[in-house]
Design a protein around this motif. Sequence first.
Motif, PDB file in Angstrom:
ATOM      1  N   VAL A   1       0.800  -1.206  -0.170  1.00 39.06           N
ATOM      2  CA  VAL A   1       0.020  -0.003   0.146  1.00 39.06           C
ATOM      3  C   VAL A   1       0.795   1.185  -0.066  1.00 39.06           C
ATOM      4  O   VAL A   1       0.607   2.027  -0.892  1.00 39.06           O
ATOM      5  CB  VAL A   1      -1.156  -0.072   1.112  1.00 39.06           C
ATOM      6  N   ILE A   2       2.040   1.373   0.572  1.00 43.47           N
ATOM      7  CA  ILE A   2       2.863   2.444   0.774  1.00 43.47           C
ATOM      8  C   ILE A   2       3.227   2.719  -0.270  1.00 43.47           C
ATOM      9  O   ILE A   2       3.554   3.904  -0.814  1.00 43.47           O
ATOM     10  CB  ILE A   2       3.849   2.266   2.034  1.00 43.47           C
TER      11      ILE A   2
ATOM     12  N   GLY B   1       2.513   1.611  -3.282  1.00 45.61           N
ATOM     13  CA  GLY B   1       1.727   1.685  -4.367  1.00 45.61           C
ATOM     14  C   GLY B   1       1.508   0.091  -5.207  1.00 45.61           C
ATOM     15  O   GLY B   1       2.454  -0.358  -5.583  1.00 45.61           O
TER      16      GLY B   1
ATOM     17  N   PRO C   1       3.141  10.270   0.227  1.00 48.09           N
ATOM     18  CA  PRO C   1       2.013   9.878  -0.565  1.00 48.09           C
ATOM     19  C   PRO C   1       0.765   9.641   0.355  1.00 48.09           C
ATOM     20  O   PRO C   1       0.905   9.060   1.248  1.00 48.09           O
ATOM     21  CB  PRO C   1       2.514   8.465  -1.211  1.00 48.09           C
ATOM     22  N   PRO C   2      -0.441   9.939  -0.155  1.00 47.39           N
ATOM     23  CA  PRO C   2      -1.765   9.631   0.738  1.00 47.39           C
ATOM     24  C   PRO C   2      -2.097   8.260   1.210  1.00 47.39           C
ATOM     25  O   PRO C   2      -2.380   8.081   2.415  1.00 47.39           O
ATOM     26  CB  PRO C   2      -2.740  10.214  -0.404  1.00 47.39           C
ATOM     27  N   GLN C   3      -1.521   7.313   0.263  1.00 49.72           N
ATOM     28  CA  GLN C   3      -1.910   6.043   0.931  1.00 49.72           C
ATOM     29  C   GLN C   3      -0.670   5.451   1.887  1.00 49.72           C
ATOM     30  O   GLN C   3      -0.865   4.335   2.338  1.00 49.72           O
ATOM     31  CB  GLN C   3      -1.546   4.889  -0.420  1.00 49.72           C
TER      32      GLN C   3
ATOM     33  N   TYR D   1      -0.391   6.541   4.839  1.00 47.57           N
ATOM     34  CA  TYR D   1      -1.075   6.702   6.150  1.00 47.57           C
ATOM     35  C   TYR D   1      -1.750   5.147   6.207  1.00 47.57           C
ATOM     36  O   TYR D   1      -1.756   4.751   7.498  1.00 47.57           O
ATOM     37  CB  TYR D   1      -1.984   7.764   6.334  1.00 47.57           C
ATOM     38  N   ALA D   2      -2.633   4.852   5.300  1.00 47.43           N
ATOM     39  CA  ALA D   2      -3.178   3.505   5.256  1.00 47.43           C
ATOM     40  C   ALA D   2      -2.066   2.477   5.464  1.00 47.43           C
ATOM     41  O   ALA D   2      -2.561   1.466   6.060  1.00 47.43           O
ATOM     42  CB  ALA D   2      -4.134   3.455   3.958  1.00 47.43           C
ATOM     43  N   GLY D   3      -1.049   2.635   4.852  1.00 46.10           N
ATOM     44  CA  GLY D   3      -0.264   1.649   4.828  1.00 46.10           C
ATOM     45  C   GLY D   3       0.440   1.221   6.154  1.00 46.10           C
ATOM     46  O   GLY D   3       0.658   0.201   6.789  1.00 46.10           O
TER      47      GLY D   3
END
Length: 327
Positions: free
Chosen positions: A171-172, A174, A303-305, A307-309
Amino acid sequence: MGIFFEENAALGVTKRNIRVELHCAMVQRPDMTKQFTSRSALMLLTLACVWGGSFFFAEIALLEIGPFTLTFLRVLLAVPVLGAGLFLRRIPVPLGAGFWAGCLGMGALNNVLPFSLLFWGQNQMESGLAAILNGMTAIFGAVVAGLLLKDEPLTRNKMLGAAVGLVGVMVIMGPGLLSGLDPTDLAQLAILGATISYAFASVWGRIALAGHRVEASAFGMLVCSAGLAVPMMIWVEGAPQLGLSAGTWGALIGLACFSTAMAYVLYFAILSSAGAANLMLVTLLVPAFAVALGAVFLGERLPPQAYAGFAVIALGLLITDGRLRRG
């Protein structure tokens, strides 16, 4: 005074001793399992931070020297740093053949072989894909430890936690990078070979260096690593040039002191207290710390993703720890 050594035949001086230790490790009672405690978790986070920070130092040094020269100078400069610590704390370094055979194995499995495979592979693919593949170390580490160490059984939580953590790394970096996966690509196979080498290194360290002070084990491994790195460096890049800029020397010193000497003391401490499989979880955290430190200190865009990662990786660690169980 100086770094003083001790002969300790009881810790094994022949290959036969190592085989006996392996047998003993494989017949330990199942209840004597390694625990992933809060202290272990803190050391793991610290290790991930100093290894994540190594990307800053390496980026500077690689502007002036090659990757194999960097590997050699990194471990060579770390030797006197650890040696000074041993001297000041009066920690003996064993002279026994068993100890140095263990250190030689660690130098090959944990440094020279994986570094060579990683450098070769990373030069031919995107760094994000390499980070994802390197995250497989956590899964391979759990499997190898589960097969060879009876006190580190291969549990559902370990496998599920490692898999979830690997998803967090994806996720981090990509998910789009996964389109580049090719099981026949030699560069990608080289990265996977490095992760398997790391997995076996952690088990080897537990078996061959059991009972030794973590500082002495780290010192011995780096001494052997420096010796093993010389022929590879000479063959690929030639003799090192020492007329380097102040910035490069500063980066090398940072790598040696923090990302190598300090890091490997933490490495062996976690290996001893939490076990081989839990130690390999650090490969899931290093990319997260590298991205976060780049945003904080270098002004790089997070990158926005990411934080989810980070949240997914944290979830994976909680599953491995056993605090999240399926009902």
